[in-house]
Write an enzyme that holds these catalytic residues in place. Structure first.
Site, PDB file in Angstrom:
ATOM      1  N   ASP A 191      -9.180  -0.087  -5.563  1.00 54.44           N
ATOM      2  CA  ASP A 191      -7.951   0.688  -5.860  1.00 54.44           C
ATOM      3  C   ASP A 191      -6.555  -0.466  -6.141  1.00 54.44           C
ATOM      4  OD1 ASP A 191      -7.507  -0.010  -3.275  1.00 54.44           O
ATOM      5  OD2 ASP A 191      -7.120   1.798  -2.645  1.00 54.44           O
ATOM      6  N   HIS A 192      -6.518  -1.536  -5.398  1.00 51.73           N
ATOM      7  CA  HIS A 192      -5.367  -2.245  -5.695  1.00 51.73           C
ATOM      8  C   HIS A 192      -5.361  -3.192  -6.831  1.00 51.73           C
ATOM      9  CE1 HIS A 192      -4.497  -0.777  -1.592  1.00 51.73           C
ATOM     10  NE2 HIS A 192      -3.502  -1.774  -1.404  1.00 51.73           N
ATOM     11  N   ASP A 224      -5.570  -1.335   5.807  1.00 50.16           N
ATOM     12  CA  ASP A 224      -4.530  -0.985   4.986  1.00 50.16           C
ATOM     13  C   ASP A 224      -3.548  -0.045   5.880  1.00 50.16           C
ATOM     14  OD1 ASP A 224      -3.735  -0.694   1.740  1.00 50.16           O
ATOM     15  OD2 ASP A 224      -2.770   0.808   3.115  1.00 50.16           O
ATOM     16  N   ARG A 240       7.218   2.218   0.164  1.00 46.55           N
ATOM     17  CA  ARG A 240       8.000   1.080   0.235  1.00 46.55           C
ATOM     18  C   ARG A 240       8.781   0.666  -1.042  1.00 46.55           C
ATOM     19  NH1 ARG A 240       2.901  -1.465   3.010  1.00 46.55           N
ATOM     20  NH2 ARG A 240       3.212  -0.335   4.845  1.00 46.55           N
ATOM     21  N   SER A 288       2.836  -4.350   5.309  1.00 43.22           N
ATOM     22  CA  SER A 288       1.488  -4.391   5.145  1.00 43.22           C
ATOM     23  C   SER A 288       0.581  -4.777   6.394  1.00 43.22           C
ATOM     24  CB  SER A 288       1.134  -5.001   4.051  1.00 43.22           C
ATOM     25  OG  SER A 288      -0.126  -5.574   3.899  1.00 43.22           O
ATOM     26  N   ARG A 343      -2.021  -6.633   5.711  1.00 45.10           N
ATOM     27  CA  ARG A 343      -2.615  -7.795   5.116  1.00 45.10           C
ATOM     28  C   ARG A 343      -2.804  -9.104   5.964  1.00 45.10           C
ATOM     29  NH1 ARG A 343       2.336  -8.057   0.810  1.00 45.10           N
ATOM     30  NH2 ARG A 343       1.511  -6.151   0.365  1.00 45.10           N
TER      31      ARG A 343
HETATM   32  C1  MIC Z   1       0.740  -2.269   0.913  1.00 47.26           C
HETATM   33  O1  MIC Z   1       0.909  -0.939   0.655  1.00 47.26           O
HETATM   34  O2  MIC Z   1       1.444  -2.988   0.933  1.00 47.26           O
HETATM   35  C2  MIC Z   1      -0.665  -2.539   0.801  1.00 47.26           C
HETATM   36  C3  MIC Z   1      -0.952  -3.375  -0.364  1.00 47.26           C
HETATM   37  O3  MIC Z   1      -1.534  -1.385   0.586  1.00 47.26           O
HETATM   38  C4  MIC Z   1      -1.352  -3.357   1.697  1.00 47.26           C
HETATM   39  C5  MIC Z   1      -2.521  -3.800   2.013  1.00 47.26           C
HETATM   40  C6  MIC Z   1      -2.615  -4.939   1.215  1.00 47.26           C
HETATM   41  O4  MIC Z   1      -1.701  -5.899   1.366  1.00 47.26           O
HETATM   42  O5  MIC Z   1      -3.343  -5.359   0.885  1.00 47.26           O
HETATM   43  C7  MIC Z   1      -1.075  -2.348   3.355  1.00 47.26           C
HETATM   44  O6  MIC Z   1      -0.073  -1.371   3.284  1.00 47.26           O
HETATM   45  O7  MIC Z   1      -1.790  -2.567   4.229  1.00 47.26           O
HETATM   46 FE1  SF4 Z   2      -1.847   1.637  -2.565  1.00 43.37          FE
HETATM   47 FE2  SF4 Z   2      -0.537   0.741  -0.404  1.00 43.37          FE
HETATM   48 FE3  SF4 Z   2       0.608   1.610  -2.568  1.00 43.37          FE
HETATM   49 FE4  SF4 Z   2      -0.913   3.167  -0.968  1.00 43.37          FE
HETATM   50  S1  SF4 Z   2       1.199   2.090  -0.267  1.00 43.37           S
HETATM   51  S2  SF4 Z   2      -0.816   3.236  -3.199  1.00 43.37           S
HETATM   52  S3  SF4 Z   2      -2.589   1.761  -0.374  1.00 43.37           S
HETATM   53  S4  SF4 Z   2      -0.297  -0.138  -2.542  1.00 43.37           S
END
Ligand code: MIC
Ligand code: SF4
Length: 770
Positions: free
Chosen positions: A101-102, A166, A457, A658, A660
């Site tokens: 999805d990302h 995630d 975010r 995140s 990550r």
């Molecule tokens: C995000 O919303 O920041 C992400 C991308 O979904 C991350 C995960 C990632 O960095 O791959 C998260 O929230 O954990």
């Molecule tokens: Fe994707 Fe993270 Fe955004 Fe949710 S918050 S849509 S998991 S990038």
């Protein structure tokens, strides 16, 4: 324990029945043990304890739990699978799924963007599909939808427990599940058959009275909670929602609230099982799950005594009256800066923020359910009928293929398209910085501009990589209203908009449909189950690939104290995972540790001034090797190559955001050994420990100010590292003067072994080899 057997497109009822079967006994025993009634989170956690006799002190003890499932999204799954591969096992020990999805970039529209992604990410998708098949994991192809939406539709069940790589995994709390976001190394523990280790949480109760009405949406509840608790107020806690207002929310509305609990740093959030959840289960084809949950419904909510006197059982109780809650909007730059929608115009003027809205975006794992889309579409439809056109570009991302197919069938996509909206692929898209705005002729990069989103975010550069973009987060219906008005200075409750005929028109209250009357249309089948025996599958990682790289073990600690460490970066203010390891264009290197280390600390604001007092550019610092000014990733590389270990200094809530683990693996890879901050976000702190780093917090936050650019740092007494005991940090100034101060750590006995072994993974490897 391989109930894993073929991981399917949904959770088998046998697994769910197995979870429910132990509830009576375990929950009963825990009531006796504590001598009191239990909250919902306690019940679910207790039913998932690895062994029942562990110490369970809130906010203190680390406990071992046995989650029912693991879910991983493509950007984090790569590193998690690469770690799993080194463990030498043949099969995952707990049902595991990978979700693509990302990595889909949003540029033109859903179809074309998906095709481009399949092409550009071929190597990574092939890797994820083959590694899933090889080790018995299920694979959701690109186009399936956002991990959390798919998990809610297919896998989540009341009373269950899932971990996901995630931070928005808590979305599953909307169905009454304990769903927690973790780093990949935590997922690997569980995939390799070990328990999942976490601090026994504190509990925050949120009592919702009254019921939502008018323009106010579930999103406004969590925006309000974020305002009250702030971005770190939920750290180490599970948030439980209850009260008559909770029962008035749909399941997906509850999921929105739990999802964005990530923004207050909560371990997770959860709602009790109720009729709305049962309706959702039935509507998504899981009648038998609803029946099974009905039979244990008394275990799927807090005990009555808890609900009668919440203050006696929760560490903190917040009350929100939904009758009086108004639509909110949060931002820019932080998800806890809230105000009523109607107040934003004046605030924007005061702060010199542009009033014009340059883009409006609906979607993300937080807000892309059928109900969300119907509420926003009702406004879109009415607008067209009243001769209004959107004054702002509008983007819509469906949360899953199932939602997309259903809203297309029900004519809702067409409502948005009539306003000129672009429908993007079922994916994260602009929410994770995968947004190429070059197709917008009227938008020039680098010019101050405002966007409104239904995402979660809004850190700088989060969506389009542009530091000049100010992002505000609100409900999908408010996003549409602001897109129609084209300005932040608009309150849909009271203001009017001029239509094409020059008349002043107002917008009616949005109308949502909780669940599709005709049921969900599953759309295209995008799930790939693993073969019965995957052992012959070759998971190739080319040594010349720039997207994937096999991992080499981090070296064990040599038994000596760390001394003479230069400060690579001392960050000032926000130091989120986006500041540490940026997403957007860097997502493509998530499977290649060396290459992604090229983004290390690029977003960090250097706390030191240059000698002339001027500020450093963001992402730059001074080399202690030769005094030159360089980008942080280059400094880190220089230290690494010179064999110099270093320390990173953070401010409050370091690693917010995140899950990550790249934000921990990159510094570790580049020879970072210690992180000292005023405070840490939970997942990041764990990630640092898992990768063998030592995260410390200043006992006196003012000591942060005593660290200067050319200082050398020593950390004393590492051989005697003891849970609960402070650690002395010694700072040597260029003059030779030394100062020292105490710092705290949160290592448990077991976690100290991670540090000594060089990483938690090294321990797993040793165990599976032995
Ligand atoms: C995000 O919303 O920041 C992400 C991308 O979904 C991350 C995960 C990632 O960095 O791959 C998260 O929230 O954990
Ligand atoms: Fe994707 Fe993270 Fe955004 Fe949710 S918050 S849509 S998991 S990038």
């Amino acid at each position: 324990m391989l109930q894993v057997m073929a991981v399917a497109a949904s959770t088998p009822i046998e697994l769910i029945n197995g979870v429910y079967a132990t509830m009576d006994e375990r929950i009963g025993a825990a009531r006796k043990r504590f001598g009191r009634p239990l909250t919902l989170a306690e019940k679910i956690l207790i039913n998932h304890l690895d062994s029942p006799d562990q110490e369970l002190e809130r906010g203190e003890s680390y406990v071992d739990l046995r989650p029912d499932r693991v879910a991983m999204q493509d950007a984090t799954a790569q590193m998690a699978w690469l770690q799993f591969m080194t463990a030498g096992l043949d099969e995952v020990q707990v049902p595991t799924t990978t979700h693509c999805d990302h990595l889909i970039q949003a540029r033109v529209d859903g179809k074309r963007d998906l095709m481009a992604a399949v092409d550009n990410n071929e190597e990574v998708y092939d890797f994820l599909e083959s590694v899933s098949a090889r080790y018995g994991g299920g694979f959701w192809k690109p186009g399936s939808g956002i991990i959390h939406q798919v998990v809610l539709e297919q896998y989540a069940f009341p009373g269950g427990m899932i971990i996901g790589t995630d931070s928005h995994t808590p979305n599953g709390g909307g169905i009454g599940m304990i769903a927690v976001g973790v780093g990949g190394a935590d997922a690997v523990d569980v995939m390799t058959g070990f328990p999942w280790n976490v601090k026994w949480p504190k509990l925050i109760g949120v009592e919702l009275t009254g019921s939502l009405n008018g323009w106010t949406a579930p999103k406004d509840i969590i925006l309000k909670v974020a305002e009250i608790l702030t971005v770190k107020g939920g750290t180490g806690a599970i948030v439980e929602y209850f009260g008559e207002g909770a029962n008035s929310l749909s399941c997906t509305g509850k999921a929105t609230i739990c999802n964005m609990g990530a923004e207050i740093g909560a371990t997770t959030s959860v709602f009790a099982y109720d009729d709305a959840i049962a309706r959702y289960l039935k509507s998504t084809g899981r009648e038998e799950v609803a029946d099974a949950a009905d039979a244990v419904a008394h275990h799927l909510r807090a005990d009555d005594e808890v609900l009668a006197d919440p203050a006696d059982f929760y560490d903190q109780v917040i009350e929100i009256d939904l009758d009086t809650l108004t639509p909110h909007i949060n931002g820019p730059h932080t998800p806890d800066l809230a105000r009523e929608v109607g107040a934003l115009g004046a605030e924007a003027r005061e702060n010199g923020w542009p009033l014009d809205v340059s883009a409006a975006l609906i979607g993300s794992c937080t807000n892309s359910s059928y109900e969300d889309i119907t509420r926003a579409a009702s406004i879109a439809r009415e607008a067209t009928a009243k001769g209004l056109t959107a004054k702002t570009r509008l983007w819509v991302t469906p949360g899953s293929e199932q939602v997309r197919a259903t809203i297309e069938r029900d004519g809702l996509l067409q409502d948005f398209e009539a306003l000129g909206a672009v429908v993007l692929a079922n994916a994260c898209g602009p929410c994770i910085g995968q947004w190429d705005r070059s197709e917008e002729p009227e938008h020039e990069r680098g010019t101050p501009n405002v966007i409104v989103t239904s995402y979660n975010r809004n850190f700088p550069k989060r969506n389009d990589g542009d530091p000049e973009t100010l992002a505000f987060v609100t409900s999908p219906e408010t996003v549409i209203a602001l897109a129609l008005a084209g300005t932040l200075d608009f309150d849909p409750l009271t203001d009017t908009i001029t239509n094409d005929a020059g008349e002043e028109v107002s917008l009616s209250t949005p109308v949502g449909i909780e669940l599709p009357e005709a049921g969900f249309d599953p759309g295209e089948d995008t799930f790939v189950p693993p073969p019965a025996d995957g052992s012959a599958i070759d998971v190739g990682v080319s040594p010349t690939s720039d997207r994937l790289q096999l991992l080499e073990a981090f070296t064990p600690w040599d038994g000596e104290d760390y001394t003479d460490l230069p400060v690579l970066v001392k960050a000032q203010g926000k130091f989120t995972t986006d500041h540490i390891s940026m997403a957007g264009p860097w997502l493509k290197y998530r499977g290649h540790l060396e290459n992604i280390s090229g983004n290390l600390y690029l977003g960090a604001v250097n706390a030191f001034r240059k000698d002339d007092g001027a500020e450093y550019e963001v992402g730059y610092g001074k080399s202690q090797l030769d005094g030159s000014i360089k980008r942080f990733p280059e400094l880190a590389k220089d230290y690494h190559e010179a064999g110099v270990q270093w320390v990173v200094i953070g401010d409050e809530n370091m690693g917010e955001g995140s899950s990550r683990e790249h934000a921990a693996m990159e510094p570790r890879f580049r020879n970072g050994v210690v992180a000292i901050a005023r405070s840490f976000a939970r997942i990041h702190e764990t990630n640092l420990k898992k990768q063998g780093m030592v995260p410390l917090t200043f006992a006196d936050p003012a000591d942060y100010d005593r660290i200067e650019e050319d200082d050398r740092i020593a950390v004393r007494g590492l051989a005697d590292l003891t849970p609960g005991e402070p650690v002395t940090v010694e700072v040597t100034k260029p003059s030779g003067e030394t100062i020292s101060f105490p710092t705290n750590h949160t290592f448990s006995e077991d976690q100290i072994e991670w540090f000594k072994a060089g990483s938690a993974l090294n321990i797993i490897k040793a165990r599976s080899a032995g």
